[in-house]
Scaffold this active site. Structure first.
Site, mmCIF file in Angstrom:
data_model
loop_
_atom_site.group_PDB
_atom_site.id
_atom_site.type_symbol
_atom_site.label_atom_id
_atom_site.label_comp_id
_atom_site.label_asym_id
_atom_site.label_seq_id
_atom_site.Cartn_x
_atom_site.Cartn_y
_atom_site.Cartn_z
ATOM 1 N N HIS A 83 0.837 -1.203 0.000
ATOM 2 C CA HIS A 83 0.000 0.000 0.000
ATOM 3 C C HIS A 83 0.874 1.257 0.000
ATOM 4 C CE1 HIS A 83 -3.700 2.263 1.466
ATOM 5 N NE2 HIS A 83 -2.722 3.112 1.743
ATOM 6 N N GLU A 84 1.846 1.295 0.901
ATOM 7 C CA GLU A 84 2.705 2.473 1.023
ATOM 8 C C GLU A 84 3.630 2.622 -0.179
ATOM 9 O OE1 GLU A 84 2.286 4.756 3.128
ATOM 10 O OE2 GLU A 84 0.770 3.653 4.256
ATOM 11 N N HIS A 136 1.891 4.575 -2.868
ATOM 12 C CA HIS A 136 1.993 6.029 -2.698
ATOM 13 C C HIS A 136 3.364 6.539 -3.140
ATOM 14 C CE1 HIS A 136 -1.767 6.436 -0.605
ATOM 15 N NE2 HIS A 136 -1.387 5.696 0.427
#
Length: 378
Positions: free
Chosen positions: A76-77, A80
């Site tokens: 997920h990170e 980003h």
């Protein structure tokens, strides 16, 4: 839980965790708090695993779930961070901690469209992981323990995706709200404040829902309340910080070194501190600059050191002994202002800076304390 908000400069303090690697050139850190969470997850998930495999193997599988869960957060990170880097935004690091993870993006996206894409990348990857898990369960025959593990990870990724899309900072959904308001109003600061207040509303709703669920939560009711309060506090504090930073950024263009400067006097190196202080008071100056034999400034007398020196000792202490040597980065043009001033202070943290005119003449001294006070209202 994930947070991709920009973090600013954090080059000074040591990293709060263990360096695990550098995928895509981005340092990945694991906070010590993760190990606490890993133990809790293992203990809570093990009873379900023990229905499929015997102990102690059930504990190993449960620990594997904890690791895979945080691997999902890491994906997920990374979403980003990779999108941010595609737009030229520096990414300092990714840190996994007790509440999930955070991508430390040093600067803000320059357009609402880029803001939207950076914020959406994380939840999108979590959603794709959840969909991949569901497809695997439907199409691939698996043993019972593998089914349990993939079911749990699929549900967790879907929850992470949905939760992070809640419309309030510091969650990703809050950044999507900020992008939308920014696009409509054309004002990033207005958008940040709106998304911050939306985050506060989300925090209150999470707390209320936690209390409502605890009524029917059986033996876990207190755990539900505590966890809801913990999450709500995280969101509320993050939203408040976002609002405060937005207000500070409004003040930055108004910063002027010349306006904040203290009048300064010059004294030779051998001048007793008591005499230097007397001359400063007589001249109404707020700073003392020590000069060498050629009358060039060699240091600024530390106000903190002067206050710490008892008056009866000041006649026997020379002013030069209480100075910090003037590094080139501590000498700033008197006309410096705004972002340039903030950047200059960030490059060379100090308590005082010497301000000079373009002709080389001393204008005064800028105290870092005075710069901080100009933001005190925020």
């Amino acid at each position: 839980m994930a947070d991709s908000a920009p973090r600013g400069d954090e080059s000074g303090p040591a990293r709060p965790g263990i360096l695990m690697g550098r995928p895509f050139g981005i340092p990945i850190y694991v906070s010590p708090t993760w190990f606490i969470v890993a133990i809790v997850i293992t203990v809570m998930f093990e009873p379900q695993v023990s229905q499929h495999v015997s102990r102690p193997l059930s504990y190993i599988v449960a620990l594997a779930y904890a690791v895979l869960l945080y691997a999902s957060v890491l994906v997920h990170e990374i979403g980003h961070s990779v999108v941010a880097r595609l737009f030229g935004l520096p990414v300092r690091a990714i840190t996994l901690h007790i509440l999930g993870g955070v991508s430390e993006i040093e600067t803000e996206p320059q357009t609402p469209g880029r803001e939207f894409l950076v914020a959406a990348a994380g939840p999108l990857l979590s959603l794709l992981l959840g969909v991949a898990g569901y497809v695997t369960l439907v199409l691939v025959p698996l043993p019972g323990v593998a089914v349990l593990l993939i079911q749990a990870l699929t549900l967790a990724n879907l929850i992470v995706a949905v939760f992070n899309l809640l419309p309030g900072l510091p969650l990703d959904g809050g950044r999507l709200v900020r992008a939308a308001v920014w696009k409509v109003t054309g004002r990033q600061r207005t958008a940040t404040v709106a998304a911050g207040w939306s985050g506060r509303v989300v925090a209150v709703i999470v707390l209320i829902l936690g209390a409502a669920l605890s009524v029917t939560g059986g033996g876990n009711r207190w755990l539900t309340v505590i966890w809801a309060a913990f999450v709500a506090s995280f969101i509320w504090i993050g939203a408040g910080e976002a609002i405060r930073v937005a207000r500070i950024r409004d003040r930055i263009p108004l910063l002027s070194a010349r306006a904040l400067a203290r009048r300064a006097i010059q004294v030779p190196q051998s001048t007793p501190l008591a005499e230097a202080v007397r001359r400063a008071q007589e001249a109404g100056a707020g700073a003392i600059v020590v000069v060498g034999h050629d009358d060039d400034p060699v240091g600024i007398v530390s106000e903190t050191a002067v206050i710490a020196t008892p008056e009866h000792r000041r006649p026997w202490v020379d002013a030069f002994s209480l100075t910090r040597a003037l590094d080139p980065d501590m000498i700033l043009p008197a006309d410096i202002s705004g972002e340039d001033l903030v950047a200059a202070i960030g490059r060379a943290p100090a308590s005082e800076y010497l301000l000079v005119e373009r002709t080389g003449e001393m204008y005064g001294v800028l105290a870092a304390e005075d710069v901080s006070k100009s933001f005190a209202w925020a």
